[in-house]
Design an enzyme around this catalytic site. Structure first.
Site, PDB file in Angstrom:
ATOM      1  N   CYS A  43       0.835  -1.204   0.000  1.00  0.00           N
ATOM      2  CA  CYS A  43       0.000   0.000   0.000  1.00  0.00           C
ATOM      3  C   CYS A  43       0.872   1.258   0.000  1.00  0.00           C
ATOM      4  O   CYS A  43       1.527   1.560   0.994  1.00  0.00           O
ATOM      5  CB  CYS A  43      -0.903  -0.047   1.233  1.00  0.00           C
ATOM      6  SG  CYS A  43      -1.830   1.462   1.539  1.00  0.00           S
ATOM      7  N   CYS A  46       0.065   3.832   2.737  1.00  0.00           N
ATOM      8  CA  CYS A  46       0.490   3.305   4.037  1.00  0.00           C
ATOM      9  C   CYS A  46       1.985   3.560   4.252  1.00  0.00           C
ATOM     10  O   CYS A  46       2.406   3.941   5.345  1.00  0.00           O
ATOM     11  CB  CYS A  46       0.236   1.806   4.133  1.00  0.00           C
ATOM     12  SG  CYS A  46      -1.499   1.328   3.974  1.00  0.00           S
TER      13      CYS A  46
END
Length: 80
Positions: A43, A46
């Site tokens: 991600c 993230c």
């Protein structure tokens, strides 16, 4: 005048990686508020957010702990 900022905490005292086995003690039994970071290695957002969250936890001097859960490793817990 505003209060002085807290002394920075050591990373190992405020940033934790949770597993299904440790989430109970790290999150539910924490002596301080918890910011739960549910992330995945793939991600992009993230990867950008996690270092900032870690820095905030360190600068807060132990006012809260950051507990990270990798959804790819802990699928059962992240679906809760």
């Amino acid at each position: 005048s505003p209060p002085a900022p807290p002394s920075p905490a050591r990373k190992e005292d405020v940033v934790f990686e949770a597993t299904a086995e440790t989430v109970q003690s790290l999150v539910l039994e924490s002596p301080v508020p918890v910011l739960l970071d549910v992330y995945a290695d793939w991600c992009g957002p993230c990867k950008q957010l996690t270092p900032m969250l870690e820095e905030m936890a360190i600068k807060a001097g132990g006012a809260f702990r950051l507990v990270k859960i990798n959804t790819d490793n802990e699928r059962a817990g992240s679906a809760a």
